[in-house]
Design a protein around this motif. Structure first.
Motif, short mmCIF file in Angstrom:
data_model
loop_
_atom_site.label_atom_id
_atom_site.label_comp_id
_atom_site.label_asym_id
_atom_site.label_seq_id
_atom_site.Cartn_x
_atom_site.Cartn_y
_atom_site.Cartn_z
N VAL A 218 -11.42 -8.41 -4.50
CA VAL A 218 -10.37 -9.20 -3.87
C VAL A 218 -10.94 -10.57 -3.53
CG1 VAL A 218 -8.89 -9.45 -1.82
CG2 VAL A 218 -9.09 -7.23 -2.93
N GLU B 58 -6.08 -11.99 -3.40
CA GLU B 58 -5.60 -11.55 -4.71
C GLU B 58 -6.59 -10.56 -5.30
OE1 GLU B 58 -4.81 -14.89 -7.26
OE2 GLU B 58 -3.84 -16.00 -5.64
N GLY B 59 -6.05 -9.43 -5.76
CA GLY B 59 -6.89 -8.41 -6.38
C GLY B 59 -7.18 -8.74 -7.83
N GLU C 280 -3.55 -2.38 -2.77
CA GLU C 280 -2.55 -3.37 -2.38
C GLU C 280 -1.55 -2.74 -1.41
OE1 GLU C 280 0.03 -4.61 -5.60
OE2 GLU C 280 -0.04 -2.61 -6.46
N LYS D 112 -8.18 -4.57 -11.96
CA LYS D 112 -7.28 -3.47 -11.61
C LYS D 112 -7.70 -2.19 -12.32
CE LYS D 112 -2.42 -2.36 -11.07
NZ LYS D 112 -1.04 -2.85 -11.19
N TYR E 292 -4.34 -5.89 1.81
CA TYR E 292 -5.12 -4.88 1.09
C TYR E 292 -5.80 -3.99 2.12
CZ TYR E 292 -4.55 -7.40 -3.29
OH TYR E 292 -4.01 -8.00 -4.40
N LYS F 262 2.12 -2.07 -0.54
CA LYS F 262 3.48 -2.04 -1.09
C LYS F 262 4.41 -1.43 -0.05
CE LYS F 262 4.21 -1.36 -5.52
NZ LYS F 262 4.22 -0.70 -6.84
#
Length: 195
Positions: free
Chosen positions: A147, A117-118, A37, A121, A48, A39
């Protein structure tokens, strides 16, 4: 009604004076492809990133993928010169430049509000503490196996994942949706072929 899955085939992209870049949709990494992701360690448009193998880094954005191919041998040489066991910093043997080529796959007409959206995890994460600007640092960056862009086109999702060490993406077409709306355009390539 059945669910239709359109799986992308292997494409090759080529630009003048550049090596053939294989794989818009399938790259063998020798391991598993995972998705990191963003950040704030990359530009804001990147959602991503995946190391897709073969010196290819994939940046997933809204409505497009950007592939960046670097010369692995040049990178390895620079790393060895600067950090290797026999590193002699008084002698500068290699050029610090690394040849890169970027190209984009644009999903024309896709939903601009479809945000990737992942899922799945990992228990581990990555940290990016590069340079002195703390606003560009990122800690505990989530790593995902999968994803999904939901409603990428009306009634169509795009799923990206690892398949036996290969980066893959599929269009998942729900019953009643029109698969003919899926349109790809390319930037930074002069020729394409399906193999």
């Amino acid at each position: 009604p059945a669910l239709l899955i359109l799986s992308s085939g292997l494409l090759t992209a080529q630009s003048p004076n550049q090596p053939t870049i294989k794989p818009v949709t399938s790259v063998n990494t020798g391991g598993g492809v995972v998705f990191e992701e963003n950040k704030n360690q990359w530009p804001a448009q990147v959602m991503y990133m995946a190391d897709a193998g073969g010196g290819i880094r994939l940046f997933m954005e809204r409505g497009r993928f950007t592939y960046v191919k670097h010369d692995e041998k040049q990178l390895e040489d620079i790393h060895e010169e600067k950090h290797g066991i026999d590193a002699d910093h008084s002698k500068h043997k290699t050029d610090d430049k690394i040849n890169l080529h970027a190209f984009r796959v644009n999903f024309t007409g896709s939903n601009p509000f479809s945000k990737p959206e992942g899922s799945e995890k990992q228990s581990w994460y990555r940290n990016y503490f590069i340079g002195s600007d703390q606003s560009k640092w990122a800690s505990e960056v989530g790593i995902y196996n999968h994803v999904t862009y939901n409603d990428f086109y009306a009634g169509i999702n795009l799923d990206a994942y690892d398949n036996k060490g290969y980066f893959k993406y599929d269009f998942v077409v729900k019953p009643g949706a029109d698969a003919s709306v899926i349109t790809l355009s390319f930037e930074g390539v002069e020729g394409l072929s399906v193999i």
